[in-house]
Motif scaffolding. Structure first.
Motif, PDB file in Angstrom:
ATOM      1  N   LEU A  63      51.093  21.361  -6.782  1.00  0.00           N
ATOM      2  CA  LEU A  63      50.460  22.103  -5.699  1.00  0.00           C
ATOM      3  C   LEU A  63      48.963  22.108  -5.979  1.00  0.00           C
ATOM      4  CD1 LEU A  63      50.604  23.989  -3.207  1.00  0.00           C
ATOM      5  CD2 LEU A  63      50.891  25.887  -4.809  1.00  0.00           C
ATOM      6  N   VAL A  64      48.166  21.712  -5.005  1.00  0.00           N
ATOM      7  CA  VAL A  64      46.718  21.635  -5.182  1.00  0.00           C
ATOM      8  C   VAL A  64      46.042  22.613  -4.241  1.00  0.00           C
ATOM      9  CG1 VAL A  64      44.674  20.161  -5.094  1.00  0.00           C
ATOM     10  CG2 VAL A  64      46.861  19.230  -5.901  1.00  0.00           C
ATOM     11  N   HIS A  65      45.251  23.512  -4.800  1.00  0.00           N
ATOM     12  CA  HIS A  65      44.497  24.466  -3.979  1.00  0.00           C
ATOM     13  C   HIS A  65      43.270  23.789  -3.371  1.00  0.00           C
ATOM     14  CE1 HIS A  65      46.082  28.148  -6.454  1.00  0.00           C
ATOM     15  NE2 HIS A  65      46.971  27.692  -5.585  1.00  0.00           N
ATOM     16  N   GLU A  66      43.007  24.098  -2.131  1.00  0.00           N
ATOM     17  CA  GLU A  66      41.793  23.602  -1.505  1.00  0.00           C
ATOM     18  C   GLU A  66      40.575  24.399  -1.961  1.00  0.00           C
ATOM     19  OE1 GLU A  66      42.122  23.451   2.693  1.00  0.00           O
ATOM     20  OE2 GLU A  66      43.816  22.042   2.693  1.00  0.00           O
ATOM     21  N   GLN A  67      40.794  25.672  -2.283  1.00  0.00           N
ATOM     22  CA  GLN A  67      39.736  26.521  -2.798  1.00  0.00           C
ATOM     23  C   GLN A  67      40.215  27.200  -4.076  1.00  0.00           C
ATOM     24  OE1 GLN A  67      38.835  29.206   0.460  1.00  0.00           O
ATOM     25  NE2 GLN A  67      37.227  27.848   1.224  1.00  0.00           N
ATOM     26  N   ASN A  68      39.289  27.441  -4.984  1.00  0.00           N
ATOM     27  CA  ASN A  68      39.640  28.061  -6.254  1.00  0.00           C
ATOM     28  C   ASN A  68      40.088  29.507  -6.044  1.00  0.00           C
ATOM     29  OD1 ASN A  68      38.640  29.715  -8.847  1.00  0.00           O
ATOM     30  ND2 ASN A  68      39.200  27.644  -9.456  1.00  0.00           N
ATOM     31  N   LYS A  69      41.282  29.838  -6.548  1.00  0.00           N
ATOM     32  CA  LYS A  69      41.840  31.182  -6.394  1.00  0.00           C
ATOM     33  C   LYS A  69      41.764  32.014  -7.669  1.00  0.00           C
ATOM     34  CE  LYS A  69      45.129  29.904  -2.750  1.00  0.00           C
ATOM     35  NZ  LYS A  69      46.557  29.947  -2.321  1.00  0.00           N
ATOM     36  N   ARG A  70      41.274  31.423  -8.749  1.00  0.00           N
ATOM     37  CA  ARG A  70      41.188  32.079 -10.055  1.00  0.00           C
ATOM     38  C   ARG A  70      42.581  32.158 -10.690  1.00  0.00           C
ATOM     39  NH1 ARG A  70      36.554  32.010 -12.382  1.00  0.00           N
ATOM     40  NH2 ARG A  70      36.897  33.999 -13.446  1.00  0.00           N
ATOM     41  N   HIS A  71      42.564  32.454 -11.988  1.00  0.00           N
ATOM     42  CA  HIS A  71      43.778  32.262 -12.764  1.00  0.00           C
ATOM     43  C   HIS A  71      44.893  33.243 -12.413  1.00  0.00           C
ATOM     44  CE1 HIS A  71      41.368  35.183 -15.050  1.00  0.00           C
ATOM     45  NE2 HIS A  71      42.486  35.623 -15.567  1.00  0.00           N
ATOM     46  N   THR A  72      44.568  34.531 -12.206  1.00  0.00           N
ATOM     47  CA  THR A  72      45.637  35.503 -11.981  1.00  0.00           C
ATOM     48  C   THR A  72      46.397  35.211 -10.686  1.00  0.00           C
ATOM     49  OG1 THR A  72      44.351  37.179 -13.156  1.00  0.00           O
ATOM     50  CG2 THR A  72      46.186  37.953 -11.817  1.00  0.00           C
TER      51      THR A  72
END
Length: 347
Positions: A63-72
């Protein structure tokens, strides 16, 4: 055959992924393993490396995020929305499991339905060197009552788990919820205690995971960071009491125990700053304020008595005289006698 869902968050760690995934899927006989790599919008080729691994192994998804969601948020996405095996694992892309780690943990969990999670010994190794051989021989297991284990964490005031060595019962993980976004550096401590409030804890007496030490590790090592670490720990323990206090008959006692313990940790760091000549770089006043916040009677603690002696000697002389100074936990009378004799010598 029991199943394990392994969530591997990745941000700019694509060069570690092949070894990480291999340690999961290639060395755990008798376990049905599925892997989800979540790339958190890495700016490099980490997502491409993840897709290549998944293309070669049907047990691996990406799964690849389009925007960084941070680790938690990434952790919770994998554990709470994707993981559906009997058990689940959160494994950073730069860490590794030891051979047979899942096999050993699953055997304990299968045999003990009352156990909510299992951990073992983590092996720390320095990047870029190879990890040392793991001790994977069968040296037995332990099962501890969850409340007993949780109370020990409160009395010690520190975590005893690195993170990659943990295998959690997925049903319990979904029951207690995901990681706390307000605890970016102590969410794991809070999570293990939250789980222990609801179930027993298992331990495998073997090396269960490799934790890679390198410059990009998400840890707090500078002096300001150490104060932040104490604040995060305090928030973690308080969060456990808020969420699980009704399950703990001695919640009030645990609250007092851990706050006193954290006050002592803060004062020890002030004492150490005097001993090592770092009073200009360590946030002394903030640490003392933190100790007072945790334990209003902080001046009665042995560490504060040691601090008073060091203040009298002064930060310039203290690093040279430190071998002669009694420990901050020494008896007040002995420490005072030493100080009086030191003054009489006119040093």
């Amino acid at each position: 055959m029991s199943s394990v869902s392994v969530v591997i968050p990745c941000y700019r760690y694509g060069h570690y992924l092949a070894d990480c995934v291999s340690s999961v899927v290639d060395t755990n006989p008798g376990v049905d393993v599925r892997v989800l790599i979540i790339d958190d919008a890495s700016p490099d080729d980490s997502a491409d490396k993840a897709r290549a691994i998944a293309a070669a192994d049907p047990r691996v998804e990406v799964l690849v995020h389009e925007q960084n969601k941070r680790h938690t948020a990434t952790y919770n996405e994998g554990l709470m929305e994707w993981a559906d095996g009997d058990y689940c694992v959160l494994l950073s892309a730069d860490d590794l499991l030891t051979p047979g780690a899942l096999t050993r943990a699953v055997a304990l969990l299968d045999a003990n339905p009352n156990v909510g999670f299992v951990y073992g010994h983590p092996v720390h190794f320095q990047h870029p060197g190879p990890p040392p051989p793991a001790r994977t021989d069968d040296r037995g297991t332990s099962v501890w009552p969850g409340h007993w284990w949780l109370e020990r964490r409160f009395r010690e005031g520190t975590g005893c788990i690195t993170s990659p060595e943990v295998v959690v019962r997925t049903k319990l993980q979904h029951q207690v919820g995901g990681y706390d976004v307000d605890l970016p550096h102590a969410g794991d401590i809070e999570m293990w205690m939250r789980l222990a409030a609801h179930a027993d804890v298992g331990y495998v007496r073997a090396d269960q995971a490799y934790y890679r030490l390198h410059g990009d590790n998400m840890s707090l090592t500078d002096y300001a960071g150490q104060l932040d670490d104490l604040r995060q720990r305090k928030a973690a323990y308080e969060a456990v009491l808020t969420r699980c206090g009704s399950l703990l008959p001695n919640a009030a006692e645990l609250d007092a125990v851990v706050h006193r313990r954290l006050a002592r940790f803060a004062l020890r760091r002030v004492v150490r700053a005097y001993d090592r000549g770092r009073t200009t770089t360590v946030p002394l006043d903030e640490l003392i304020e933190f100790a007072a916040e945790c334990w209003p009677e902080y001046r009665s603690l042995p560490e504060y008595r040691g601090l008073r002696v060091r203040r009298q000697i002064g930060p310039a002389a203290m690093p040279y005289l430190q071998p002669l100074v009694l420990s901050a936990v020494a008896h007040k009378g002995r420490e005072w006698l030493w100080w009086q004799s030191w003054k009489r010598r006119g040093i």
